[in-house]
Design a protein around this motif. Structure first.
Motif, PDB file in Angstrom:
ATOM      1  N   VAL A   1       0.836  -1.199   0.000  1.00  0.00           N
ATOM      2  CA  VAL A   1       0.000   0.000   0.000  1.00  0.00           C
ATOM      3  C   VAL A   1       0.873   1.252   0.000  1.00  0.00           C
ATOM      4  CG1 VAL A   1      -1.744   1.285   1.290  1.00  0.00           C
ATOM      5  CG2 VAL A   1      -1.890  -1.208   1.145  1.00  0.00           C
ATOM      6  N   LEU A   2       1.927   1.188   0.804  1.00  0.00           N
ATOM      7  CA  LEU A   2       2.798   2.362   0.891  1.00  0.00           C
ATOM      8  C   LEU A   2       3.520   2.615  -0.435  1.00  0.00           C
ATOM      9  CD1 LEU A   2       4.362   2.143   4.479  1.00  0.00           C
ATOM     10  CD2 LEU A   2       2.543   3.642   3.658  1.00  0.00           C
ATOM     11  N   GLU A   3       3.750   1.552  -1.163  1.00  0.00           N
ATOM     12  CA  GLU A   3       4.391   1.694  -2.475  1.00  0.00           C
ATOM     13  C   GLU A   3       3.467   2.477  -3.410  1.00  0.00           C
ATOM     14  OE1 GLU A   3       7.698   1.534  -4.556  1.00  0.00           O
ATOM     15  OE2 GLU A   3       7.477   0.672  -2.535  1.00  0.00           O
ATOM     16  N   GLU A   4       2.180   2.164  -3.333  1.00  0.00           N
ATOM     17  CA  GLU A   4       1.170   2.888  -4.098  1.00  0.00           C
ATOM     18  C   GLU A   4       1.188   4.373  -3.736  1.00  0.00           C
ATOM     19  OE1 GLU A   4      -1.267   2.192  -6.579  1.00  0.00           O
ATOM     20  OE2 GLU A   4       0.327   0.688  -6.754  1.00  0.00           O
ATOM     21  N   ARG A   5       1.292   4.601  -2.437  1.00  0.00           N
ATOM     22  CA  ARG A   5       1.246   5.982  -1.958  1.00  0.00           C
ATOM     23  C   ARG A   5       2.492   6.735  -2.425  1.00  0.00           C
ATOM     24  NH1 ARG A   5       2.697   8.314   3.056  1.00  0.00           N
ATOM     25  NH2 ARG A   5       1.696  10.349   3.342  1.00  0.00           N
ATOM     26  N   LYS A   6       3.586   6.001  -2.467  1.00  0.00           N
ATOM     27  CA  LYS A   6       4.837   6.623  -2.902  1.00  0.00           C
ATOM     28  C   LYS A   6       4.702   7.117  -4.348  1.00  0.00           C
ATOM     29  CE  LYS A   6       9.762   5.465  -3.107  1.00  0.00           C
ATOM     30  NZ  LYS A   6      10.690   4.305  -3.052  1.00  0.00           N
ATOM     31  N   VAL A   7       4.065   6.284  -5.149  1.00  0.00           N
ATOM     32  CA  VAL A   7       3.841   6.659  -6.542  1.00  0.00           C
ATOM     33  C   VAL A   7       2.961   7.903  -6.599  1.00  0.00           C
ATOM     34  CG1 VAL A   7       2.766   5.933  -8.711  1.00  0.00           C
ATOM     35  CG2 VAL A   7       4.117   4.289  -7.355  1.00  0.00           C
ATOM     36  N   ALA A   8       1.907   7.909  -5.801  1.00  0.00           N
ATOM     37  CA  ALA A   8       0.998   9.054  -5.764  1.00  0.00           C
ATOM     38  C   ALA A   8       1.742  10.317  -5.357  1.00  0.00           C
ATOM     39  CB  ALA A   8      -0.143   8.771  -4.789  1.00  0.00           C
ATOM     40  N   LYS A   9       2.605  10.165  -4.361  1.00  0.00           N
ATOM     41  CA  LYS A   9       3.362  11.324  -3.895  1.00  0.00           C
ATOM     42  C   LYS A   9       4.307  11.837  -4.988  1.00  0.00           C
ATOM     43  CE  LYS A   9       5.141  11.643   0.160  1.00  0.00           C
ATOM     44  NZ  LYS A   9       5.661  11.585   1.542  1.00  0.00           N
ATOM     45  N   ALA A  10       4.904  10.877  -5.680  1.00  0.00           N
ATOM     46  CA  ALA A  10       5.867  11.256  -6.713  1.00  0.00           C
ATOM     47  C   ALA A  10       5.178  12.067  -7.809  1.00  0.00           C
ATOM     48  CB  ALA A  10       6.522  10.010  -7.289  1.00  0.00           C
ATOM     49  N   THR A  11       3.906  11.728  -8.076  1.00  0.00           N
ATOM     50  CA  THR A  11       3.169  12.471  -9.105  1.00  0.00           C
ATOM     51  C   THR A  11       2.351  13.607  -8.481  1.00  0.00           C
ATOM     52  OG1 THR A  11       1.358  10.895  -8.909  1.00  0.00           O
ATOM     53  CG2 THR A  11       3.000  10.458 -10.603  1.00  0.00           C
ATOM     54  N   LYS A  12       2.658  13.926  -7.242  1.00  0.00           N
ATOM     55  CA  LYS A  12       1.979  15.002  -6.507  1.00  0.00           C
ATOM     56  C   LYS A  12       0.460  14.847  -6.496  1.00  0.00           C
ATOM     57  CE  LYS A  12       5.641  18.366  -7.367  1.00  0.00           C
ATOM     58  NZ  LYS A  12       6.381  18.690  -6.180  1.00  0.00           N
ATOM     59  N   ASP A  13       0.051  13.565  -6.416  1.00  0.00           N
ATOM     60  CA  ASP A  13      -1.377  13.302  -6.281  1.00  0.00           C
ATOM     61  C   ASP A  13      -1.690  13.299  -4.778  1.00  0.00           C
ATOM     62  OD1 ASP A  13      -3.960  12.440  -6.275  1.00  0.00           O
ATOM     63  OD2 ASP A  13      -3.598  10.620  -7.472  1.00  0.00           O
ATOM     64  N   TRP A  14      -1.739  14.483  -4.202  1.00  0.00           N
ATOM     65  CA  TRP A  14      -1.872  14.583  -2.736  1.00  0.00           C
ATOM     66  C   TRP A  14      -3.187  14.012  -2.250  1.00  0.00           C
ATOM     67  CZ3 TRP A  14       2.833  14.964  -2.208  1.00  0.00           C
ATOM     68  CH2 TRP A  14       3.639  15.962  -2.794  1.00  0.00           C
ATOM     69  N   ALA A  15      -4.220  14.141  -3.037  1.00  0.00           N
ATOM     70  CA  ALA A  15      -5.529  13.628  -2.618  1.00  0.00           C
ATOM     71  C   ALA A  15      -5.437  12.127  -2.371  1.00  0.00           C
ATOM     72  CB  ALA A  15      -6.575  13.932  -3.683  1.00  0.00           C
ATOM     73  N   LYS A  16      -4.810  11.420  -3.315  1.00  0.00           N
ATOM     74  CA  LYS A  16      -4.690   9.967  -3.179  1.00  0.00           C
ATOM     75  C   LYS A  16      -3.749   9.617  -2.013  1.00  0.00           C
ATOM     76  CE  LYS A  16      -3.702   5.753  -5.747  1.00  0.00           C
ATOM     77  NZ  LYS A  16      -3.164   5.183  -6.992  1.00  0.00           N
TER      78      LYS A  16
END
Length: 500
Positions: free
Chosen positions: A458-473
């Motif tokens: 799950v955290l890996e998913e979040r890392k991807v979201a963070k990298a693309t500045k998808d803060w909502a996700k």
RNA sequence: GGUACCAUGGCCGAGUGGUUAGGCAGCGGUCUGCAAAACCGUGUACAGCAGUUCGAAUCUGCUUGGUACCUCCA
């Protein structure tokens, strides 16, 4: 195992700290007065439970072999000292329409459960008063033979006045016999006693009294103070190192015990008397008779009207260790909440210390010296009459060091890291018994391996979201995990998670 | 009434005749997308009065307030 060090113990008998010298080198005999099992253990019971547990752990850590005896009082403890005084356990049994031994079993198991949750080691031997009637009768005979007790209407009483001719009754509690006699409150039905200062060694049972045993004097039951004299001698010998208990037991219980020992064996039988102080609530002693106590169960679940929340057993343990055992400790929600946060910080450091990065090159000398000094201070504090609050204060110095190293503002080498790790392992966990409850002795069965893998996915998913500045996700993942009781912390090196 | 003990900063709580207890909270900062955590900085606390002392929160006396035991209590 740490090398032997000099340990100082405050001896109530001498009213001063003394260097502990074991009767048998390398061994410690410890007897602690356990509970009378007629009700749930309350916060007050946690104090001796934890205090003597830390004492045992410290002795063992320093290489001593400890025999720790703590009794269960299941007979003989009366509501009051008069002839009409009802046995506490019989009374409870009558109220709940159960056999006395059902009461004993119920509350013994509940006591064990509470003590286990507090991460205390079980005693080496846990004898029951009702299982040692023969030994108690033998002591009564001994004291009668010495002419220091008398038979009255089927009961046997200790003759305090006669004993006082040759011994100091009041040596432990610092009382004066004449004061005691003149100031004793008049109780109902004490006609069998010669003096109000005398206490029962054996009591004749009334017709309705259920718990009774045959004796040369009557069908009856032993006096409350006798059990500890009998059981301590049986399992630790005529002379034992340490006898512990609550300060409220100093008189009459321990004073009588001392007198019994002396009368029967010619010696007091105990080298060091230790007494832990009380826990207070709103400045008043917490006790069953005052009805202002909080049971440990209520504390752990938060189910008492004065509790703002539940407090974990470890929080309670930490709370108790933050005060010296000979000081009173006042309960409040604020104090418990402060303890909870402090403990959390300490346990986080205990985990982080294992993953610290160390420098290969030479480290500043000052840091190594500082860590050594802290280590020394911790041992000195613990050996100085069990000064756990001071030990904890130095332990918090190590917490800060761990966090600084983690932050990269301090550099240590492998040697320093090893010392820090050993402090958390041997002191925080080993001696003070402070452990993370998820993985601790409590054995809460969290399948960490599976959980670890899932959360990391799950955290890996979040890392991807963070990298693309998808803060909502990224925030949703964090919020959803939090709702499940999993906390996320973002650090330079990625995200960390903890079970809350 | 008798006998002990205690009185520390917002809270809890150590300690010592002269130098930072510590935890929690607060305030300022660093870090950070935010949050959390962490780190740095930050408090001129020792019930009151008098005395001893070069110096006392720490010793002595008194005063005040509180607690415990003298029934059962951890």
């Amino acid at each position: 195992m740490e090398k032997a060090r000099e340990i100082q113990i405050y001896n109530t008998l001498s009213r001063s700290k003394e260097v502990f010298e074991p009767i048998t080198p390398g061994k410690v005999g410890l007897y602690v007065c356990g509970p009378t099992v007629y009700g749930d253990a309350h916060l007050g019971h946690a104090r001796p439970g934890i205090t003597y547990d830390v004492l045992v752990r410290l002795f063992r850590h320093l290489g001593y072999k400890v025999r720790y005896v703590r009794n269960i009082t299941d007979v003989g403890h009366l509501e009051n000292d008069g002839d009409a005084g009802e046995d506490k356990i019989e009374k409870k049994a009558r109220l709940e329409q159960l056999e006395p031994m059902e009461i004993v079993q119920t509350y013994t198991l509940r006591f064990h459960d509470a003590m286990r949750k507090l991460n205390t080691y079980p005693p080496s031997i846990e004898p029951r008063a009702s299982g040692h009637i023969i030994e108690q009768i033998a002591i009564v005979k001994d004291i009668l033979d010495k002419g220091l007790a008398y038979i009255s209407n089927g009961s046997v009483y200790f003759d305090v006045c006669e004993y006082s001719r040759s011994h100091n009754y009041g040596a432990l509690s610092g009382r004066n016999l004449e004061d005691m006699i003149s100031n004793t409150r008049v109780l109902e039905g004490q006609d069998d006693k010669h003096s109000s200062a005398d206490f029962a060694l054996w009591k004749k049972a009334s017709a309705e009294h259920i718990m009774r045993w045959p004796s040369p004097w009557s069908d009856g039951f032993p006096g409350w103070h006798l059990e500890c004299s009998a059981m301590s001698a049986k399992y630790l010998g005529d002379e034992l190192d340490i006898h512990g208990g609550g300060m409220d037991l100093m008189f009459p219980h321990h004073e009588c015990e001392l007198a019994q020992n002396t009368a029967a064996r010619g010696k007091g039988g105990v080298k060091y008397w230790m007494h832990n102080n009380m826990i207070t609530i709103n400045g008043q002693k917490m006790g069953k008779s005052l009805g202002n106590f909080i049971t440990l169960d209520e504390l752990f679940t938060g189910s008492h009207k004065i509790l703002e929340q539940a407090y974990s057993p470890m929080t309670v343990r930490f709370f108790i260790l933050q005060a010296h055992y000979r000081s009173t400790l006042d309960f409040s929600n604020e104090a418990l909440q402060a303890a909870e946060k402090g403990l959390k910080r300490m346990l986080q450091a205990a985990k982080d210390v294992k993953n610290l990065k160390v420098a290969a090159s030479v480290v500043e000398k000052g840091v190594a010296d500082e860590i050594q000094q802290i280590r020394e201070n911790i041992y000195t504090a613990l050996c100085d009459d069990l000064n756990t609050p001071i030990a904890l204060s130095y332990l918090f110095d190590t917490v800060r060091i761990v966090n600084q190293v983690k932050d990269g503002t301090m550099i240590i080498g492998a040697g320093e890291k090893a010392v820090l790790e050993s402090l958390f392992t041997n002191i925080t966990d080993g001696v003070l018994g402070l452990v993370d409850e998820q993985t601790g002795a409590d054995g809460a069965s969290v399948n960490t391996k599976v959980l670890d893998g899932v959360i990391n996915m799950v955290l890996e998913e979040r890392k991807v979201a963070k990298a693309t500045k998808d803060w909502a996700k990224s925030d949703k993942i964090r919020d959803d995990l939090k709702a499940l009781g999993i906390g996320i912390k973002d650090t330079k090196d990625g995200s960390e998670w903890t079970l809350e």
